[in-house]
Design an enzyme around this catalytic site. Structure first.
Site, PDB file in Angstrom:
ATOM      1  N   PRO A 325       0.849  -1.205   0.000  1.00 21.13           N
ATOM      2  CA  PRO A 325       0.000   0.000   0.000  1.00 21.13           C
ATOM      3  C   PRO A 325       0.886   1.258   0.000  1.00 21.13           C
ATOM      4  CG  PRO A 325      -0.091  -1.095   2.132  1.00 21.13           C
ATOM      5  CD  PRO A 325       0.836  -1.913   1.289  1.00 21.13           C
ATOM      6  N   ASP A 500       5.622   2.590   2.581  1.00 23.05           N
ATOM      7  CA  ASP A 500       4.712   1.454   2.778  1.00 23.05           C
ATOM      8  C   ASP A 500       3.832   1.756   3.989  1.00 23.05           C
ATOM      9  OD1 ASP A 500       3.553  -0.977   3.483  1.00 23.05           O
ATOM     10  OD2 ASP A 500       5.313  -2.157   2.915  1.00 23.05           O
ATOM     11  N   HIS A 501       2.543   1.927   3.741  1.00 25.59           N
ATOM     12  CA  HIS A 501       1.655   2.361   4.827  1.00 25.59           C
ATOM     13  C   HIS A 501       1.429   1.264   5.863  1.00 25.59           C
ATOM     14  CE1 HIS A 501      -0.796   5.142   6.840  1.00 25.59           C
ATOM     15  NE2 HIS A 501      -1.505   5.622   5.829  1.00 25.59           N
ATOM     16  N   ARG A 502       1.878   0.042   5.586  1.00 26.38           N
ATOM     17  CA  ARG A 502       1.778  -0.998   6.616  1.00 26.38           C
ATOM     18  C   ARG A 502       2.816  -0.763   7.705  1.00 26.38           C
ATOM     19  NH1 ARG A 502       2.721  -6.071   2.852  1.00 26.38           N
ATOM     20  NH2 ARG A 502       4.354  -4.632   2.212  1.00 26.38           N
ATOM     21  N   ILE A 504       4.776   2.536   7.858  1.00 27.07           N
ATOM     22  CA  ILE A 504       5.054   3.957   8.113  1.00 27.07           C
ATOM     23  C   ILE A 504       3.749   4.746   8.083  1.00 27.07           C
ATOM     24  CG2 ILE A 504       6.185   5.979   7.068  1.00 27.07           C
ATOM     25  CD1 ILE A 504       8.263   3.787   5.990  1.00 27.07           C
TER      26      ILE A 504
END
Ligand code: CAO
Length: 528
Positions: A325, A500-502, A504
């Site tokens: 993501p 990476d929104h998982r 950060i």
């Protein structure tokens, strides 16, 4: 007599985890049968049997780490010769023919330094009679296309490779019946129909729906042996649900799927659907089939195959784009003073032959920022975050064959001119197509600079298993004002950080950019 089976030459990889064991004690295996599968951060590799035998003992289990030379199992061998590792790089160059009476296994001959070269054409089929020197298959490396000729005449009994399989010196490609056996084979002794693999394809076709969705196949989480089996059984890996760790697809999953007993895999299928190859659902949304257009109807066209590097990077970029993501945060850095300093330093360095661009400064600033925000210098391993205490920075390099990412190791320990020199050397190797795998591995963060070309902002795709990437465009003069009254012209560098929104959050990404920009605005801050 029992024989130790060891891990062969696997390049520079060390302590590579075993992710699958394909055999059990008591199994009878043939030479080249896959025994175990290893997975490094770059590749999944199967270790094949160097010779036939019966498995007497297995000394590794899933999760164990092995390196070249590690004993993985023991065979009750047929002959007395000690087992040599299967890969030709550490054994004596194998003869292209291994011919017991009446039958010859044809192997890939010496093809120079090339390894894992894809098969792009198979010129023969089971039952064909070939003469010595007749071309059997064609291989295509990123440098050359090579035909493998028949080393002697005979009748093709069995074909052991498929289009797309990767072979190296010593890989068995087919079996030939020779001499009187050939006469028998030609007279009907050889299987008259398709080879076993093709027969499996036919048998499985009804259970699998026929055409394979190549994008989904590429994205599926499976090792080479399982991929090969899926090809042989015409199973679209993208539709198979993996029962291994982290959803890894195992042999039995492919077999169960082919028999109609396997479950479809929702996530990779959805990913493949995004690729546009099928018309199935994605989270309840039905996507239309990918448009099939006869472009020639509208005007002249030319069809050009993508280079090997482009095909490899396409598969990687696609996986990363679909799986991670991504969010991109844009910012800018005032590099007016740094540019002056850079120009001055280049004058002083003139005699040394080293020319410093903005990129080495950005690498130094990146390391200092990564030290402050360690979760950016990390990788996801399942649910855990692996924080790295080394700072190896990759840089995207544009080459005539496509995009590659050489890595400069230990940037924290190098001076700016050292980094500039190494970058220049690596960029040249990249353009000449001579980068070695270890010069492209181990990166912890990547910078993609389009500064020498143009643009203002873009959305770089994260180079998995990294979790962030800095994109940089061309600096330009911009009027800045801190109070709305007074202003000055500043040289401004546009920054685009994808993360990476998982791992950060947006606030951390914004802080990362601000810190990075502050360091570029005044490199003295790096000491604080
Ligand atoms: N702003 C303004 N000028 C810049 C600049 C910037 N941000 N970055 C570089 N320049 C200038 C350099 O100073 C140099 O100028 P001079 O010729 O006057 O000295 C010129 O642009 C060319 O620089 P360069 O590209 O040779 O050097 P570099 O260190 O900036 O980059 C490399 C090296 C290998 C990264 C680059 O050549 C390259 O391949 N870039 C493309 C990367 C890419 O394709 N990214 C996209 C990936 S996503 O598909």
């Amino acid at each position: 007599m029992s024989i130790d089976i060891r891990v062969p030459d696997i390049g520079d990889f060390k302590d590579v985890p075993v992710i699958e064991v394909f055999v059990k004690v008591g199994d009878t295996v043939k030479a080249e049968d896959p025994l175990i599968s290893l997975e490094s951060d770059k590749a999944t590799m199967d270790v094949p049997a160097p010779q036939g035998g019966v498995v007497k003992a297995i000394s590794v289990k899933v999760g164990d780490k092995v390196s070249e030379g590690s004993v993985i199992m023991q065979f009750d061998g047929v002959g007395a010769a000690p087992a040599e590792p299967a890969k030709p790089s550490i054994s004596a160059p194998p003869s292209p023919v291994n011919a017991p009476a009446g039958k010859a296994e044809v192997r890939v001959p010496d093809i120079g330094d090339f390894k894992d070269v894809p098969v792009i054409e198979i010129f023969v089929k089971v039952g064909d009679t070939v003469k010595a020197e007749d071309p059997l298959i064609s291989l295509e490396s990123d440098k050359a296309t090579m035909d493998v000729p028949a080393p002697l005449g005979g009748v093709v009994q069995e074909i052991r490779v498929q289009l797309g399989d990767k072979v190296s010196e010593g890989s068995v490609i087919l079996a030939l019946a020779t001499g009187s056996a050939a006469a028998g084979a030609a007279a009907g002794g050889a299987p008259a129909g398709p080879p076993p693999a093709a027969a499996a394809v036919a048998a499985a076709a009804t259970g699998t729906g026929g055409a394979i969705d190549e994008a989904a196949f590429a994205l599926a989480y499976a090792g080479p042996a399982v991929r090969k089996l899926a090809r042989e059984m015409n199973v679209d890996l993208g539709k198979v649900k993996g029962s291994g760790d982290h959803g890894r697809i195992l042999r039995q999953d492919v077999e169960a799927f082919a028999k109609g007993g396997g479950a479809a895999a929702p996530a990779p299928r959805a990913a493949a659907t995004v690729a546009g190859a099928t018309g199935s659902g994605l989270g309840g949304i039905d996507l239309l089939p990918w448009p099939k257009v006869d472009f020639a109807k509208f005007g002249p066209i030319e069809r050009k195959e993508q280079s090997r590097i482009k095909k490899i990077s396409a598969a990687n970029l696609h996986r990363n784009w679909v799986v991670i993501p991504h969010v991109t945060t844009h910012d800018e850095a005032d590099i007016t003073d740094l540019e002056q300093f850079r120009v001055q330093m280049n004058k002083e360095l003139e005699k040394s032959g080293v020319k410093v661009s903005m990129l080495p400064f950005m690498m130094k600033a990146a390391v200092a920022t990564l030290k402050k925000f360690p979760e950016f210098n990390a990788s996801l391993d399942g649910d855990a975050l692996v924080l790295k205490h080394y700072w190896h920075i990759g840089f995207a390099a544009d080459t005539p064959n496509g995009l590659v990412v050489p890595v400069i190791r230990d940037v924290d320990k190098k001076t700016i001119p050292e980094i500039a020199k190494e970058m220049g050397d690596l960029a040249k190797l990249a353009r000449d197509g001579k980068l070695k795998p270890d010069q492209m591995s181990g990166g912890t963060f990547t910078i993609s600079s389009l500064g020498g070309i143009g643009g203002i902002y873009f959305t770089p795709i994260i180079n998995a298993p990294e979790v962030s990437i800095m994109g940089v465009c061309k600096s330009y003069w911009k009027q800045h004002s801190s109070d709305g009254k007074n202003s000055s012209w500043r040289l401004t560098l546009p920054l685009s950080l994808s993360w990476d929104h998982r791992v950060i959050d947006g606030a951390a990404a914004a802080r990362f950019n601000v810190h990075f920009a502050n360091l570029l605005a005044d490199m003295r801050r790096i000491m604080f």
